[in-house]
Design a protein around this motif. Structure first.
Motif, PDB file in Angstrom:
ATOM      1  N   HIS A 106      65.179  11.510   4.731  1.00  0.00           N
ATOM      2  CA  HIS A 106      64.419  10.322   5.319  1.00  0.00           C
ATOM      3  C   HIS A 106      66.338   9.599   5.007  1.00  0.00           C
ATOM      4  O   HIS A 106      66.428   9.867   3.835  1.00  0.00           O
ATOM      5  N   SER A 107      65.915   8.213   4.992  1.00  0.00           N
ATOM      6  CA  SER A 107      67.153   7.462   4.198  1.00  0.00           C
ATOM      7  C   SER A 107      67.053   6.209   3.469  1.00  0.00           C
ATOM      8  O   SER A 107      67.237   5.162   3.029  1.00  0.00           O
ATOM      9  N   ILE A 108      65.882   6.259   2.365  1.00  0.00           N
ATOM     10  CA  ILE A 108      65.437   5.006   1.674  1.00  0.00           C
ATOM     11  C   ILE A 108      66.666   5.300   0.587  1.00  0.00           C
ATOM     12  O   ILE A 108      66.872   6.939  -0.058  1.00  0.00           O
ATOM     13  N   ALA A 109      67.013   4.336   0.622  1.00  0.00           N
ATOM     14  CA  ALA A 109      67.547   4.554  -1.233  1.00  0.00           C
ATOM     15  C   ALA A 109      67.365   2.687  -1.886  1.00  0.00           C
ATOM     16  O   ALA A 109      67.624   2.113  -1.526  1.00  0.00           O
ATOM     17  N   ASP A 110      67.453   3.244  -3.674  1.00  0.00           N
ATOM     18  CA  ASP A 110      67.416   2.126  -4.476  1.00  0.00           C
ATOM     19  C   ASP A 110      67.524   2.914  -5.270  1.00  0.00           C
ATOM     20  O   ASP A 110      68.055   4.326  -5.911  1.00  0.00           O
ATOM     21  N   ASN A 111      67.599   1.726  -6.176  1.00  0.00           N
ATOM     22  CA  ASN A 111      68.174   2.330  -7.810  1.00  0.00           C
ATOM     23  C   ASN A 111      67.070   3.250  -8.726  1.00  0.00           C
ATOM     24  O   ASN A 111      67.179   2.947 -10.067  1.00  0.00           O
ATOM     25  N   ILE A 112      65.930   2.945  -8.135  1.00  0.00           N
ATOM     26  CA  ILE A 112      64.498   3.664  -8.809  1.00  0.00           C
ATOM     27  C   ILE A 112      64.198   4.375  -8.980  1.00  0.00           C
ATOM     28  O   ILE A 112      64.107   5.290  -9.623  1.00  0.00           O
ATOM     29  N   SER A 113      64.113   5.196  -7.655  1.00  0.00           N
ATOM     30  CA  SER A 113      63.783   7.044  -6.899  1.00  0.00           C
ATOM     31  C   SER A 113      64.400   7.267  -6.383  1.00  0.00           C
ATOM     32  O   SER A 113      65.361   6.613  -5.463  1.00  0.00           O
ATOM     33  N   LYS A 114      64.594   8.820  -6.752  1.00  0.00           N
ATOM     34  CA  LYS A 114      65.439   9.486  -5.277  1.00  0.00           C
ATOM     35  C   LYS A 114      64.394  10.095  -4.206  1.00  0.00           C
ATOM     36  O   LYS A 114      64.892  10.429  -3.782  1.00  0.00           O
TER      37      LYS A 114
END
Length: 440
Positions: A277-285
């Motif tokens: 998947h390509s989920i990306a944020d600064n909170i979780s891997k």
């Protein structure tokens, strides 16, 4: 339907070999373990009874909950760290529990993280006093924001298989004297409803009737009602997934964003995939394991991901296993013709002679010190799997009571099933730390 079906280009793996296999279809389960619905028990205000009463109750049934703390109400930090060490989620409920969060989204997260160590930090926030959240602040600091509108103010509390319409306003149903859910039948009725709809239910509890609740004195709940609900869930574990709110949120977001790509298996009687998947944020891997099944007529298999052995089973013409997105190639081998794996003898890590016998789903750490800024956890879940948490990159060895090695693997994502087998006592070694666990 309790899965997401993904067509995969047919991949020949040994055209001329007997038992040549083709990967035709793979499915990602809507909910972990191909269960039909999900439920999250959340507890507000950091009551002393959450540590002394809720923790042992959940341990008895092998389930995990979410505990939302108010910083300035001086929660029992060591007690809640103990719950985090056992796999529960610790979350934010503001600094002061004022009329609104008053811009405390980021500061309460930071304050709690200064006391509580868990792999993802604080990823869930529960808004106090049923207020409407500051959505931008929630999304900058958390992956999920829980409110309390579920049937409490006549608002909709239903969540389907695709989750809430707004991740900053995830509904939960109030329990206890002022809430809608008071008895075991109320809880089980709601869980039966989400099983039928493939949905997700969240429960909001404060303190317990007749217990030491500190500031959590609103709408006290009969603890026996929740005990009965957990007992029912354990009896129906094949249908209902009970897990912390932040973990369910990760699973749901990953499942909606993930795809399975075929890879070269490299040998006959082998098929290989990658889960991405390509989920990306600064909170979780976003590395919570997803449940997958692959259609196959193989009777015995071995499944690995990036060389780590995964628990798997064959049932009804499918191979079932959990894998972590973006954690390397998944290889499924037809092991029916292979020689049986022999147990190797090794000296297991020794526990203290005074260590008490542990019960099903309990965790006795020897020790429980943080490793690399994270707290490791090992426990037996409601399905009888020895499960580890926060062990990414570490070696994992499972010993039986005779001192024989029954499983060697390595940690992948946030949570990982590493062994299920005969009833008895096992020692699980993660890196240089060990746990004694009993499978009943």
């Amino acid at each position: 339907m309790n899965y997401k079906k993904i067509s995969i280009a047919s991949v020949a793996v040994g055209m001329f070999a007997a038992g040549a296999a083709f990967a035709q279809d793979a499915e990602i389960a809507t909910w972990s373990g191909f269960r039909k619905g999900a439920a999250s028990f959340t507890f507000d205000d950091g009551a002393p009874s959450h540590v002394t009463d809720a923790g042992p109750m959940f341990k008895k049934y092998g389930y995990k909950a979410t505990f939302n703390l108010v910083v300035n109400w001086n929660p029992n930090w060591s007690g809640f760290q103990g719950l985090a060490d056992e796999g529960h989620e610790i979350a934010s409920h503001s600094n002061s529990h004022g009329n609104n969060m008053s811009g405390e989204e980021a500061s309460s997260k930071k304050n709690i993280e200064s006391h509580i160590k868990q792999k993802y930090g604080i990823i869930t926030v529960a808004y106090p006093n049923c207020n409407v959240p500051n959505e931008s602040a929630v999304k900058q600091n958390y992956i999920v924001g829980r409110i309390c509108n579920g049937s409490w103010k006549g608002m909709n509390d239903e969540m389907g298989k695709d989750g809430p319409s707004n991740w900053a306003q995830v509904p939960a149903t109030m329990t206890g004297a002022e809430g809608q859910l008071k008895s075991t039948n109320d809880f089980t009725g709601r869980m039966q409803k989400v099983i039928q709809s493939n949905g997700w239910a969240a429960f909001l509890t404060h303190g317990f009737q007749g217990k030491n609740n500190g500031n959590a004195n609103y709408s006290p709940t009969d603890i026996n009602a929740i005990d009965g609900a957990l007992k029912w869930a354990q009896q129906n574990d094949k249908d209902i997934w009970v897990a912390p709110m932040g973990h369910v949120a990760m699973y749901l977001k990953e499942r909606k964003a993930s795809k399975i790509e075929p890879q070269d298996g490299g040998a006959a009687n082998t098929m290989a995939f990658e889960l991405k998947h390509s989920i990306a944020d600064n909170i979780s891997k976003y590395d919570y394991p997803l449940s997958i099944r692959v259609k196959s007529d193989w009777k015995k298999v071995e499944v690995t991901q990036d060389g780590a052995k995964l628990e798997s089973k064959v049932d009804g013409g499918y191979i079932y296993f959990d894998a972590v997105p973006n954690a390397g190639k998944i290889v499924v081998k037809n092991a029916a013709a292979a020689a049986p794996e022999s147990s190797s003898s090794a000296e297991p890590p020794q526990s203290s002679s005074s260590e008490p016998e542990v019960s099903s789903s309990s965790t006795t750490a020897l020790p429980t010190q943080a490793f690399d800024g994270r707290h490791l956890a090992a426990y037996v879940d409601a399905s009888g799997y020895i499960t580890v948490q926060n062990a990414q990159g570490l070696s994992i060895t499972v010993f039986n009571s005779l001192g024989n090695v029954v499983r060697t693997t390595k940690g992948l994502g946030l949570e990982q099933k590493v062994y299920t087998g005969a009833k008895g006592v096992y020692v699980v070694k993660i890196g240089n730390k060990a746990w004694s666990l009993k499978i009943k």
